[in-house]
Enzyme design. Structure first.
Site, mmCIF file in Angstrom:
data_model
loop_
_atom_site.group_PDB
_atom_site.id
_atom_site.type_symbol
_atom_site.label_atom_id
_atom_site.label_comp_id
_atom_site.label_asym_id
_atom_site.label_seq_id
_atom_site.Cartn_x
_atom_site.Cartn_y
_atom_site.Cartn_z
ATOM 1 N N THR A 316 0.846 -1.187 0.000
ATOM 2 C CA THR A 316 0.000 0.000 0.000
ATOM 3 C C THR A 316 0.878 1.231 0.000
ATOM 4 O O THR A 316 1.946 1.252 0.618
ATOM 5 C CB THR A 316 -0.946 0.012 1.223
ATOM 6 O OG1 THR A 316 -1.769 1.188 1.177
ATOM 7 C CG2 THR A 316 -0.172 0.010 2.536
ATOM 8 N N HIS A 368 3.154 -11.541 14.239
ATOM 9 C CA HIS A 368 4.260 -12.085 15.027
ATOM 10 C C HIS A 368 4.032 -13.554 15.408
ATOM 11 O O HIS A 368 4.948 -14.241 15.858
ATOM 12 C CB HIS A 368 4.459 -11.246 16.289
ATOM 13 C CG HIS A 368 5.890 -11.136 16.719
ATOM 14 N ND1 HIS A 368 6.831 -12.086 16.397
ATOM 15 C CD2 HIS A 368 6.549 -10.202 17.468
ATOM 16 C CE1 HIS A 368 7.994 -11.738 16.906
ATOM 17 N NE2 HIS A 368 7.857 -10.600 17.566
#
Length: 397
Positions: A316, A368
C-alpha cells in the site's frame, strides 16, 4: 414476459443491495444497456438488459436486499413503450396556462432520467436534481445527494446548502465500507500485529526512472513508475523469506509456492486491493500495465471479485496522499503488508558528510505469531537494498 435477475454471486458473497436503478418502469431499453447497480461487500455489480424491449415492472427497489440470481424486475423483449393517451380536443384548444400556474421545476418530466429513489426525493424536498451536484458515477445524482444537496451555480460550480449553523448528515454505511471495517477490526483483534520501519534512499531509483522513462514508455506503452520496482523487489524478498509469503489456517501454516501481490487502490467507494498474479514471472512493463488497468477499473467500479481474492502479500502506498509514516494493517489471511510513504528530501550522513537525499520511510506490519522479528527486519532490509541498488534485481544478487 421475461425476468431480470441479479447476477450469480460467488460463494464468498451472501447477498447485495440495489444502490441505483438507471431506468424506470415502462422505459424502453436496448440490449446490454445498464439497468441497475448492485453493491456487495466486495464490488459493485451491473445488471444489463438481456435484449431490446421494455422494463414492465421493478420488483426490487433501491436499498432492497437481493440474493444471488433473485428476480429484480420484469422485462418484455421486443415491446415498445406504452404511449400516453392523447389529450381531448377541447383540452388542446385551451390557452396555455399562465406562468403562475406552470408546473414546478421538479415536475416529473424534468428528471425522468433519474433513478426512482432520486425522483421520490425530488418530490418530497422540492429540489430539482438538475440543480444538484452529483457524486455518483459520471456525476449522476444519488439518493444521498438529494438528502443533503450541494447545489450548482450558473457557472457549474457548487455551493453547499445551509441547513443550519450546526448541520449534520446521517447516511447508511455502504456494504463495501462495512466489510472494510469488519476486516480491519478483525485484523487488529485476531493477529499479533507488529510493525518495523526502515528508510530507503530513492535517488538511485529516481535517477534510473529519469534516464529510461521515455524509452520505457515508447517501447512498452506504459509509464515507468516506482510501484513496479517495489513489487519486483518485494517478490524477490518473499522468495528469500517464505514465512512472509505464508498464511495461517487454523493450526496450520500454509506456505505458498507462488507470489500473488495485492496493490491497494483507492476508489470512491473505499479501498480495494486487486491482485497481481505470479509477479515472479512478470516484467516491469507487465506490472505497470496491470496496476494501470486495475486503477481504471477501480475508478469505474468494474473490478471483478476474482481480481481481489487470493493474494499472498500486499503493498500500500500512502505516500500518494502525502503520508510521511504509518502502520499499515494486515490484510488477512495474509501475514504481512508493506507500506510505502512520501518521498521527502532530508539531510543524511554519507561517508562522513551531510548530503540532501530523497528519502522514503518503509513500514512492514507482520503477524508475530508466524513471522519472527529477525525475519521481518531482514525482509525489509532486503527490499531497501534492492531499491537502493536496482541492478541487484537484474543480476539476481
Amino acid at each position: 414476459m421475461a425476468e431480470i435477475k441479479a447476477p450469480v454471486f460467488p460463494e464468498s458473497v451472501q447477498d447485495g443491495t440495489i444502490v441505483e436503478w438507471h431506468v424506470a418502469e415502462g422505459d424502453a431499453v436496448s440490449r446490454d444497456q445498464l439497468l441497475a447497480e448492485i453493491e456487495t461487500d466486495k464490488v459493485v455489480l451491473e445488471v444489463v438488459a438481456p435484449d431490446d424491449g421494455v422494463v414492465t415492472s421493478i420488483v426490487k427497489g433501491v436499498d432492497d436486499t437481493v440474493l444471488s440470481a433473485e428476480v429484480i424486475a420484469q422485462f418484455e423483449a421486443g415491446a415498445a413503450p406504452a404511449e400516453k393517451p392523447a389529450a381531448p380536443a377541447e383540452e388542446k384548444a385551451e390557452p396555455a396556462a399562465a406562468p403562475a400556474q406552470a408546473a414546478p421545476a421538479t415536475a416529473e418530466g424534468d428528471f425522468k432520467d433519474q433513478s426512482p429513489a432520486v425522483r421520490k426525493a425530488a418530490k418530497e424536498t422540492g429540489v430539482n436534481p438538475a440543480d444538484v451536484a452529483g457524486t455518483g458515477r459520471g456525476g449522476r445524482v444519488t439518493k444521498s445527494d438529494m438528502v443533503n444537496p450541494t447545489l450548482k451555480t450558473s457557472s457549474g460550480s457548487v455551493i453547499a446548502t445551509a441547513v443550519g449553523e450546526r448541520a449534520e448528515t446521517r447516511v447508511p454505511m455502504t456494504r463495501l465500507r462495512k466489510r472494510i471495517a469488519e476486516r480491519l477490526l478483525a485484523a487488529t483483534q485476531e493477529t499479533a500485529m507488529l510493525t518495523t520501519f526502515n528508510e530507503v534512499n530513492m535517488k538511485p531509483l529516481m535517477d534510473l526512472r529519469a534516464k529510461y522513462k521515455d524509452r520505457f514508455e515508447k517501447r512498452h506503452g506504459v509509464k515507468l513508475g516506482f510501484m513496479s520496482l517495489f513489487v519486483k523487489a518485494a517478490t524477490e524478498a518473499l522468495k528469500r523469506f517464505p514465512a512472509v509469503n505464508a498464511s495461517i489456517d487454523g493450526d496450520d501454516i500454509v506456505y505458498h509456492g507462488f507470489y500473488d501481490v495485492g496493490v491497494a487502490v483507492s476508489s470512491d467507494r473505499g479501498l480495494v486491493v486487486p491482485v497481481l498474479r505470479d509477479t515472479d514471472s512478470m516484467g516491469l512493463a507487465d506490472v505497470e500495465a496491470g496496476i494501470r488497468d486495475y486503477a481504471i477499473k477501480a475508478r469505474e467500479g468494474k473490478l471483478a471479485i476474482e481480481e481481489m481474492t487470493g493474494g499472498t502479500f500486499t503493498i500500500t502506498n500512502g505516500g500518494v496522499f502525502g503520508s510521511l509514516m504509518s502502520t499499515p494493517i494486515i490484510n488477512p489471511p495474509q501475514t504481512a503488508i508493506l507500506g510505502m510513504h512520501a518521498i521527502n528530501e532530508r539531510p543524511m550522513a554519507v561517508n562522513g558528510e551531510v548530503v540532501i537525499l530523497p528519502m522514503m520511510y518503509l513500514a512492514l506490519s507482520y503477524d508475530h505469531r508466524l513471522i519472527d522479528g529477525k525475519d521481518a527486519v531482514q525482509f525489509l532490509v532486503t527490499i531497501k537494498e534492492l531499491i537502493e541498488d536496482p541492478s541487484m534485481l537484474l543480476l539476481d544478487l
